[in-house]
Design an enzyme around this catalytic site. Structure first.
Site, mmCIF file in Angstrom:
data_model
loop_
_atom_site.group_PDB
_atom_site.id
_atom_site.type_symbol
_atom_site.label_atom_id
_atom_site.label_comp_id
_atom_site.label_asym_id
_atom_site.label_seq_id
_atom_site.Cartn_x
_atom_site.Cartn_y
_atom_site.Cartn_z
ATOM 1 N N GLU A 163 -16.939 58.648 77.814
ATOM 2 C CA GLU A 163 -16.707 58.145 79.163
ATOM 3 C C GLU A 163 -16.302 56.672 79.094
ATOM 4 O OE1 GLU A 163 -20.033 58.250 81.880
ATOM 5 O OE2 GLU A 163 -18.793 57.655 83.549
ATOM 6 N N GLY A 186 -26.154 51.844 78.351
ATOM 7 C CA GLY A 186 -27.553 52.256 78.249
ATOM 8 C C GLY A 186 -27.694 53.623 77.614
ATOM 9 N N ALA A 187 -26.951 54.593 78.132
ATOM 10 C CA ALA A 187 -27.041 55.957 77.636
ATOM 11 C C ALA A 187 -25.932 56.777 78.268
ATOM 12 C CB ALA A 187 -28.397 56.558 77.980
ATOM 13 N N MET A 188 -25.773 58.014 77.783
ATOM 14 C CA MET A 188 -24.665 58.837 78.262
ATOM 15 C C MET A 188 -25.091 60.286 78.448
ATOM 16 S SD MET A 188 -21.567 58.903 79.209
ATOM 17 C CE MET A 188 -20.895 60.417 79.852
ATOM 18 N N ASN A 247 -23.743 63.274 78.331
ATOM 19 C CA ASN A 247 -22.990 64.414 77.795
ATOM 20 C C ASN A 247 -23.767 65.714 77.979
ATOM 21 O OD1 ASN A 247 -21.341 62.324 76.447
ATOM 22 N ND2 ASN A 247 -23.168 62.132 75.171
ATOM 23 N N HIS A 277 -32.459 59.045 84.576
ATOM 24 C CA HIS A 277 -31.067 58.883 85.029
ATOM 25 C C HIS A 277 -30.132 59.871 84.323
ATOM 26 C CE1 HIS A 277 -27.643 56.443 86.585
ATOM 27 N NE2 HIS A 277 -27.057 56.892 85.482
ATOM 28 N N GLU A 278 -30.172 59.877 83.014
ATOM 29 C CA GLU A 278 -29.233 60.742 82.274
ATOM 30 C C GLU A 278 -29.542 62.215 82.518
ATOM 31 O OE1 GLU A 278 -26.796 59.098 81.373
ATOM 32 O OE2 GLU A 278 -27.792 57.146 81.365
ATOM 33 N N HIS A 312 -28.187 63.391 85.799
ATOM 34 C CA HIS A 312 -26.731 63.588 85.781
ATOM 35 C C HIS A 312 -26.361 65.055 85.521
ATOM 36 C CE1 HIS A 312 -24.588 59.881 86.384
ATOM 37 N NE2 HIS A 312 -25.093 59.240 85.341
ATOM 38 N N GLU A 345 -22.570 58.035 89.970
ATOM 39 C CA GLU A 345 -23.476 56.951 89.552
ATOM 40 C C GLU A 345 -24.363 56.458 90.698
ATOM 41 O OE1 GLU A 345 -24.184 56.577 86.678
ATOM 42 O OE2 GLU A 345 -22.433 57.342 85.581
HETATM 43 N N1 TRP Z 1 -22.340 57.424 82.454
HETATM 44 C C1 TRP Z 1 -23.149 56.458 81.772
HETATM 45 C C2 TRP Z 1 -24.372 56.261 82.646
HETATM 46 O O1 TRP Z 1 -24.382 55.585 83.609
HETATM 47 C C3 TRP Z 1 -22.446 55.152 81.570
HETATM 48 C C4 TRP Z 1 -21.923 54.889 80.224
HETATM 49 C C5 TRP Z 1 -22.471 55.242 79.057
HETATM 50 C C6 TRP Z 1 -20.779 54.148 79.898
HETATM 51 N N2 TRP Z 1 -21.716 54.753 78.031
HETATM 52 C C7 TRP Z 1 -20.673 54.106 78.522
HETATM 53 C C8 TRP Z 1 -19.817 53.518 80.643
HETATM 54 C C9 TRP Z 1 -19.654 53.427 77.879
HETATM 55 C C10 TRP Z 1 -18.795 52.837 80.010
HETATM 56 C C11 TRP Z 1 -18.718 52.803 78.629
HETATM 57 O O2 TRP Z 1 -25.346 56.874 82.497
HETATM 58 ZN ZN ZN Z 2 -25.086 57.161 85.103
#
Ligand code: TRP
Ligand code: ZN
Length: 884
Positions: free
Chosen positions: A121, A260-262, A264, A296-297, A300, A319
Site C-alpha cells: 500500500e 505502523g503496520a499493514m 494485508n 486497527h489492523e 481493517h 482509515e
Molecule cells: N494501511 C496502513 C494502516 O493504516 C498504512 C500503511 C502501512 C502505510 N504501511 C504503509 C501507508 C506504508 C503508506 C506506506 O494501517
Molecule cells: Zn489503517
C-alpha cells in the site's frame, strides 16, 4: 532533463478498461534477484475493443511477456507495460526480476534483517510485477513461494495454506486467498521466526488459528500482542457483529517498516515497535499502542479488506472508519475519557497545524502528486472525527444499522466515501446532504459564540457564527453541519436541563448555517456554558467566558473532556496574553487564575491520578502555534517557559509533596513485591509522577538547588523497576540538563544498546532536550552503533524527534537546524523519500514564521529543488509550501 510532475485529480477517475480476476504468482526467492512469474486472467471491461492493456510497473527488470502462452508485442517504459490489440479475455504471463535486498524504499518486496517481506500500500505491488495496480481491480490470488530447502523455515502469503513440498532441494509453499482483493493487500513473508499460536472460536463457531511471528528469541515479548488479537476479534463481534472470515490469521513483526503496520488480508505485517513489549523494556504507552494498532489492523479486515477503496482519494473511507473503530475498541477496554483526550490532542496539535499549512486537504483530497504524502493526520484522525460526528448525529443503533447496510451493499467491492455516507443516510433516514461538506472542504472551522440572557423571560439566546479560513485551492467555504454538544450550568455548578417550548431538547445542537441562533427556555439564571462536550466536532471555539466561568466548568462539568478543555483554555489564554507581552518586550502578566486552577486540581479536585496528569498538561510549542496566524516562535517559547516557571515556583510545596508521595508509593510497591503492571491505576501514578517530578525539579533548579534536583532524578532512575519510570527520570535529566544525566544516560546505554527499539528512547530523550548543544549531540549519535539511517524507526526517533518535537533547537535562529535536516533530506531522498517527507513537516510553516526564518527555510528548499532526482514526496511538499 526536466522532470514532468503531475498531480492526479479525484474527479478524473475512470473505470478501468480491464480487470484481472485471478492471478497466479510464483516467487523464486533470492536476496538480490528474485524472479516473479505472474499469470493473470485478464478481462476487458469496456466495449471499446481498441483500448490497449496498460499495466503499472516501477523498478522492474522485465524478463518475459506471453499472451495465452505465446510471445507478443509490447511496449515497456520505466513505469508501464502496454500491449496493443489484445482479445477480450486472455491469460497474460509476465516474468520480472527484482532486487529485494537493495530495496531501501521499503515498498514492494524487500528484506528486513534477513527476512523477506512486502509493503504494497499504496503503490508497492507495481514494484513486484507489472499489474493494474489500483485498488478497483480485485483478483483472487494464488501464491507459490519457492526457495532452497531450509533457507526460509516460514514462507507465508495471504489466505489458506494449500501445499508445502520439496522437490530437487527446492521447497514450494502454496497459498490461496479465496477473497478477491486489490493488489495493495497482497503480502509475502519468508524467513525464520519464533512462532506464537492461539485458538479462537468465532461467534458462529468457526475455528481460527491465530499465529504471531517475531524475531528469534523474542517470543516472550509477543504475548501481549497475540492476546490483543483475540481481544480485537471478540470486540468486533460484540460491538459491530463482525466475525473473522478465514481459518487462519497471521501477524508478522519486522524491524524495517515505513509505517505502523499493514492490514494485508490474513497476513498483517507490523512494525516490531507495535508488537514487541514486555514489562522490563516497554513503556505504558508502548503497551497501549500495541493494543490499539493490533486492533486497527485487525478491524481493517472488514473496513478495508472486505470493503475497500475505489481509488486512493477515498483513503479515509477505510482509515477514518478504522481509526474510529480502534478508538472505540481502546475506549471500551481501557479508559474512555483518557482515550478521548488523547485523540483530541492529536486533532488540536498536528491536525490543526496541517489544516493551517500548505498541505491542508479535505479528508477526501482532490489532488495528489505522491499518494504516500496523504497518509496524514487529516485523512486518519480528522477522518475518524467525521465518522464520530455521524455516530453522534445518528446514535449507536442507527450507526450500526448503517454499518450493516454498508456491508450488505458493498461487501467484496471497491467503493467511495460517498457510498459510505449514502448507506448511513439510507439506513437512518437522516439526511447527510450538507454534512458531506466535511468530506470536500479542508480547514478548521471556527465557531464563535455569544450569549444574551433575558432574566425576565428566563431565556438564554446563543448566537454561533462559523467561519472556515481559506485553504490551498479552496478560497470560499460552505457552512458545515457542526454537532455542538452543549450543557448549561448554574454559577454554582448545577446542571440546567435544556428546554425549548416546554420540552426537553437534545444536548447535541446542529449548527448548519453561517449564523445560528439557539434559544433555551426555563433557564433560571445566566448560565455557564459547556460547549463542545466530548469534543463533538473538530472545530476551534471562540467564546467570551466571563470571570469565573472556566473555573466553574473545570470544577463542575459532568463531561471530563469539558473539564480538560477548560484547563486548556485557561492555559491558552495565559500563553496568548504573554506571547503578546513578549513580542512587545513588556513584562509578563501574572495570572492568578492559572495558578489557582492548578492548585485546585492538585489539592481539592479529587480527580484520579491519570486524569490529573492529563489535565495538567501544558501543550507543547508546536501545538500552541495554532493559536496564532503569524507565529513568533521566540515569544511563544518564552511565554510557555514563563508559565512553567510560575507554576514551579508558586506551587513548589505541592509539587514536592506530590512527588515525594508518588515516589514513596513506587518504593512501597516494589518493596511489597507487587509487580509492574499496565493497569489504569499504575499508569495513572506514573503519568502523574512525570508531571510532578518535572515541576519539582524545575522548582529546585530555580531555587539554586541543582544538586538536589540531579540527585532526586538519579534516585528515581535507580529505584525504578520498569521502563516508564526509568524514562521519567532519564527524560527529566535531559530536559533540565542536570549533571546526573551523564550517569543515567551511560547506564541506560550499557543496559540497552543491544536493543535498538528500546534504545530509540535514548535517541528521543537526547534529541528533545532544549539546549544549544543538542544538535551536535544528535549529529554524533548518528555514529552510534544503534543508529541506522536505513531504519525508519531510528530516523524518526533521532532525527524526527529533533525536527518535529524540539521546536526550539530545530528553529534556532542561525538556521543550523534547518541546514542539518536539509542534509538528511538529501540523503534520504535517494534511499527512502517517504520517510524523508515526514520529518520535513515543521519546515512547511515557513510562510507564517518571521522573515529571517522564512528566508532560511526558503534557501534550504531551493537547494532541495536543485538536487538531481528529487522525489515527488519531497517536491510536492515544497511546491505546495511555496504556493501558499
Ligand atoms: N494501511 C496502513 C494502516 O493504516 C498504512 C500503511 C502501512 C502505510 N504501511 C504503509 C501507508 C506504508 C503508506 C506506506 O494501517
Ligand atoms: Zn489503517
Amino acid at each position: 532533463m526536466a522532470v514532468i510532475r503531475q498531480e492526479k485529480r479525484r474527479l478524473d477517475y475512470q473505470k478501468p478498461d480491464f480487470t484481472i480476476t485471478d492471478i497466479d504468482l510464483t516467487f523464486d526467492l533470492d536476496l538480490t534477484a528474485t524472479v516473479v512469474t505472474a499469470v493473470s486472467r485478464v478481462k476487458r471491461l469496456t466495449t471499446d475493443g481498441d483500448k490497449p492493456l496498460v499495466l503499472d510497473g516501477d523498478s522492474l527488470k522485465l524478463l518475459e511477456v506471453r499472451l495465452d502462452g505465446r510471445e507478443c508485442l509490447y511496449n515497456e517504459t520505466s513505469n508501464s507495460l502496454t500491449i496493443e490489440n489484445v482479445p477480450d479475455e486472455f491469460e497474460l504471463t509476465v516474468k520480472t526480476e527484482i532486487n529485494p535486498k537493495d530495496n531501501s524504499e521499503l515498498m514492494g518486496l524487500y528484506v528486513s534483517d534477513g527476512k523477506f517481506c512486502t509493503q504494497n500500500e499504496p503503490e508497492g505491488f507495481r514494484r513486484i510485477t507489472f499489474f493494474t495496480d489500483h485498488p478497483d481491480v480485485l483478483a483472487r490470488y494464488t501464491t507459490r513461494i519457492r526457495a532452497p530447502e531450509g533457507a526460509y523455515p516460514y514462507m507465508l502469503s495471504n489466505g489458506n495454506l494449500i501445499s508445502d513440498s520439496v522437490a530437487d532441494g527446492i521447497r514450494t509453499v502454496t497459498w490461496e486467498d479465496p477473497f478477491p482483493k486489490p493488489s495493495y493487500l497482497f503480502a509475502l513473508v519468508a524467513g525464520d521466526f519464533d512462532e506464537l499460536h492461539r485458538d479462537f472460536e468465532t461467534m458462529s463457531g468457526r475455528h481460527v488459528d491465530v499465529y504471531l511471528y517475531v524475531d528469534k528469541g523474542q517470543a516472550s515479548c509477543g504475548t501481549v500482542a497475540i492476546e490483543s488479537i483475540l481481544k480485537a476479534m471478540q470486540w468486533d463481534e460484540k460491538r459491530f457483529g463482525l466475525e473473522y472470515d478465514l481459518n487462519r490469521f497471521n501477524v508478522v513483526a519486522v524491524d524495517f517498516f515505513n509505517a505502523g503496520a499493514m492490514e494485508n488480508k490474513s497476513l498483517n505485517i507490523f512494525n516490531s515497535k507495535y508488537v514487541l513489549v514486555d514489562a522490563k523494556s516497554a513503556t505504558d504507552t508502548d503497551f497501549e499502542n500495541v493494543l490499539s494498532v493490533i486492533g486497527h489492523e485487525y478491524f481493517h479486515n472488514w473496513t478495508g479488506d472486505r470493503v475497500t477503496c475505489r481509488d486512493w482519494f477515498q483513503l479515509s473511507l477505510k482509515e477514518g472508519l478504522t481509526v474510529f473503530r480502534d478508538q472505540e475498541f481502546s475506549s471500551d477496554l481501557c479508559c474512555r475519557p483518557i482515550e478521548r483526550i488523547k485523540a483530541v490532542n492529536v486533532i488540536k496539535g498536528p491536525q490543526f497545524a496541517e489544516d493551517a499549512g500548505p498541505m491542508a486537504h479535505p479528508i477526501r483530497p482532490d489532488y495528489v502528486m505522491e499518494m504516500n504524502n496523504f497518509y496524514s493526520v487529516t485523512v486518519y484522525d480528522k477522518g475518524a472525527e467525521v465518522i464520530r460526528m455521524i455516530h453522534t448525529i445518528l446514535g449507536e443503533d442507527l450507526f450500526q444499522k448503517g454499518m450493516k447496510l454498508y456491508f450488505k451493499r458493498h461487501d467484496g467491492c471497491a467503493v467511495t466515501c460517498e457510498d459510505f455516507v449514502a448507506a448511513m443516510e439510507d439506513a437512518s433516514g437522516i439526511s447527510l446532504k450538507q454534512f458531506r461538506n466535511w468530506y470536500s472542504q479542508a480547514g478548521t472551522p471556527c465557531v464563535s459564540g455569544s450569549l444574551s440572557y433575558d432574566g425576565n423571560m428566563k431565556q438564554a439566546t446563543y448566537t454561533f457564527n462559523q467561519t472556515t479560513p481559506a485553504t490551498p485551492g479552496q478560497p470560499k467555504k460552505e457552512p458545515f453541519v457542526i454537532p455542538l454538544s452543549m450543557a448549561l450550568y448554574t454559577s454554582d455548578g448545577r446542571r440546567i436541563p435544556l428546554k425549548r417550548d416546554g420540552k426537553e431538547v437534545s444536548e447535541v445542537q446542529l449548527l448548519t448555517e453561517e449564523h445560528n441562533v439557539i434559544v433555551f427556555d426555563d433557564v433560571p439564571e445566566k448560565p455557564v456554558t459547556a460547549l463542545l462536550q466530548n469534543f463533538s466536532a473538530p472545530v476551534r471555539i471562540e467564546y467570551p467566558y466571563a470571570q469565573g466561568e472556566l473555573e466553574t466548568l473545570l470544577k463542575c462539568a459532568d463531561d471530563p473532556v469539558v473539564r480538560y478543555e477548560s484547563m486548556q483554555n485557561i492555559i491558552n489564554s495565559y500563553i496568548v496574553l504573554n506571547t503578546v507581552n513578549a513580542q512587545r518586550r513588556l513584562p509578563f502578566t501574572h495570572s492568578e487564575l492559572v495558578v489557582q486552577s492548578v492548585r485546585y486540581i492538585l489539592e481539592e479536585s479529587g480527580l484520579d491520578n491519570r486524569f490529573m496528569a492529563y489535565i495538567l498538561r501544558i501543550p507543547p510549542v508546536n501545538t500552541l502555534m495554532s493559536l496564532f496566524t503569524a507565529i513568533d516562535l521566540d515569544a511563544i517559547t518564552a511565554s510557555r517557559k514563563e508559565l512553567v516557571r510560575v507554576l514551579a515556583v508558586e506551587l513548589f510545596d505541592l509539587w514536592e509533596k506530590l512527588y515525594l508521595k508518588l515516589s514513596a508509593d513506587l518504593k512501597n510497591r516494589i518493596a511489597s513485591g507487587t509487580a509492574y503492571e499496565c493497569s489504569e491505576e499504575q499508569i495513572g501514578s506514573r503519568d502523574l509522577t512525570r508531571v510532578a517530578l518535572n515541576f519539582y525539579v524545575k522548582g529546585l533548579i530555580l531555587r539554586g538547588e541543582d544538586r538536589k534536583a540531579g540527585e532526586t532524578v538519579a534516585q528515581h532512575y535507580a529505584v525504578s523497576d520498569n521502563m516508564t519510570d526509568s524514562l521519567i527520570a532519564l527524560n527529566a535529566a535531559t530536559l533540565h540538563n542536570l549533571e546526573s544525566r551523564h550517569g543515567i544516560l551511560k547506564d541506560f546505554e550499557e543496559k540497552w544498546q543491544d536493543n535498538p527499539l528500546v534504545f530509540d528512547n535514548y535517541f528521543r530523550a537526547v534529541a528533545s532536550a532544549p539546549y544549544p548543544e543538542t544538535m551536535e549531540n544528535v549529529k554524533s549519535l548518528m555514529n552510534h552503533r544503534c543508529f541506522d539511517i536505513t531504519n525508519p524507526n531510528r530516523v524518526r526517533a533521532l532525527l524526527g524527534t529533533f525536527s518535529m518535537q524540539n521546536t526550539e533547537c530545530f528553529n534556532e535562529i542561525s538556521g543550523a537546524g534547518y541546514e542539518f535536516i536539509t542534509e538528511i533530506l538529501i540523503k534520504l531522498n535517494s534511499t527512502n523519500p517517504h520517510v524523508a517527507a515526514t520529518i520535513m513537516t515543521p519546515m512547511l510553516n515557513l510562510n507564517r514564521l518571521d522573515n529571517r526564518r522564512k528566508s532560511l527555510i526558503t534557501s534550504c528548499f531551493n537547494r532541495l529543488l536543485h538536487i538531481e532526482g528529487l522525489s515527488d514526496s519531497i517536491f510536492e511538499k515544497i511546491d505546495r509550501a511555496f504556493k501558499q
